[in-house]
Design an enzyme around this catalytic site. Structure first.
Site, short mmCIF file in Angstrom:
data_model
loop_
_atom_site.label_atom_id
_atom_site.label_comp_id
_atom_site.label_asym_id
_atom_site.label_seq_id
_atom_site.Cartn_x
_atom_site.Cartn_y
_atom_site.Cartn_z
CE LYS A 60 26.29 -13.63 51.63
NZ LYS A 60 27.03 -13.77 52.90
CG HIS A 86 22.39 -11.65 55.22
ND1 HIS A 86 23.34 -10.65 55.14
CD2 HIS A 86 23.02 -12.80 54.87
CE1 HIS A 86 24.50 -11.19 54.77
NE2 HIS A 86 24.33 -12.48 54.59
#
Length: 254
Positions: free
Chosen positions: A171, A144
């Site tokens: 991800k 992230h």
């Protein structure tokens, strides 16, 4: 060519984008209320965000609450996430505690998918991935960026790094500073889809990036996260609105 992953009859990486709803609660009472509120919502995957718990420092308590979620949603794929403070989560903890917690969840076999932060030390990450897969749990590696959007090449490189570490799902979430940044994320998603052998999940966060949460089927992101009762990340769209919009985009509007 991306291969799909099947978890509890839910196909990830093929067909329509799957909707994951984060379960955010501080204690048992709140968790019970959240589970009641989301039970009839149109989602595909339940994500238990255990880092929001007041008891986040107790592995035993986390296991207890995860069992509660598993019992309440026996037919839904369960993604267990313990997001650390450095990647936008609610609980700062050491690498030692983090991996002890992941090991405990893996050995419990309660989740179907477990979230593992990519930049937590390659040796430890690879070991956690292998342990998860040995116990029949899919490993979702993630990263992230809450302050910027890296260049397209860097986004693709990080997703490839996750795959090289053995991830079943890769991800990345980034923060846009402009509309151009959203295009960068979408372009990277399209490129990664062409190169990846595993399902990928991408999103551009915040209001500016919200469109990326709706475009997965076009660009190649396999899962989108929609809020049930409370957002777990900036820019999440409500599950019902998200499903309606995805249905409209998939079926066409008159």
């Amino acid at each position: 060519m991306c291969s799909c992953l099947v978890v509890k009859n839910t196909v990830i990486g093929s067909g329509r984008t799957k909707i994951a709803v984060p379960l955010v609660a501080r204690d048992a009472a709140e968790l019970s209320a959240v589970l009641e509120q989301i039970k009839n919502m149109p989602f595909d995957i339940a994500e238990f965000r255990a880092d929001f718990l007041e008891c986040a420092g107790s592995i035993g308590e986390i296991l207890h609450h995860t069992q509660t979620v598993r019992d309440a949603l026996p037919d839904k794929p369960l993604l267990f996430t313990f997001r650390r403070h450095g990647e936008g989560g609610s609980f700062p903890c050491s690498d030692d505690y983090y991996f002890k917690l992941l090991d405990a969840l893996i050995e419990s076999r309660l989740p179907d998918i477990i979230d593992i932060e990519l930049f937590s030390g390659e040796t430890a990450v690879r070991r956690a991935v292998a342990n998860a897969q040995k116990n029949g749990i899919a490993a979702l590696l993630c990263n992230h960026e809450f302050h910027r959007t890296p260049p397209q090449e860097e986004i693709v490189c990080r997703l490839k790094q996750m795959e090289d570490c053995g991830a079943d799902i890769c991800k990345i979430a980034v923060m846009p500073q402009s509309a151009e940044d959203v295009l960068t994320l979408l372009s990277a998603t399209l490129k990664a889809k062409e190169l990846a052998a595993k399902p990928i999940v991408t999103m551009s966060m915040g209001q500016t990036g919200a469109v990326s949460r709706l475009a997965g089927q076009v660009f190649g992101s396999s899962i989108t996260f929609g809020s049930g009762t409370q957002n777990s990340a900036p820019g999440q769209i409500g599950v019902s609105a998200l499903r309606a919009t995805l249905d409209c985009l998939e079926n066409g509007a008159d």
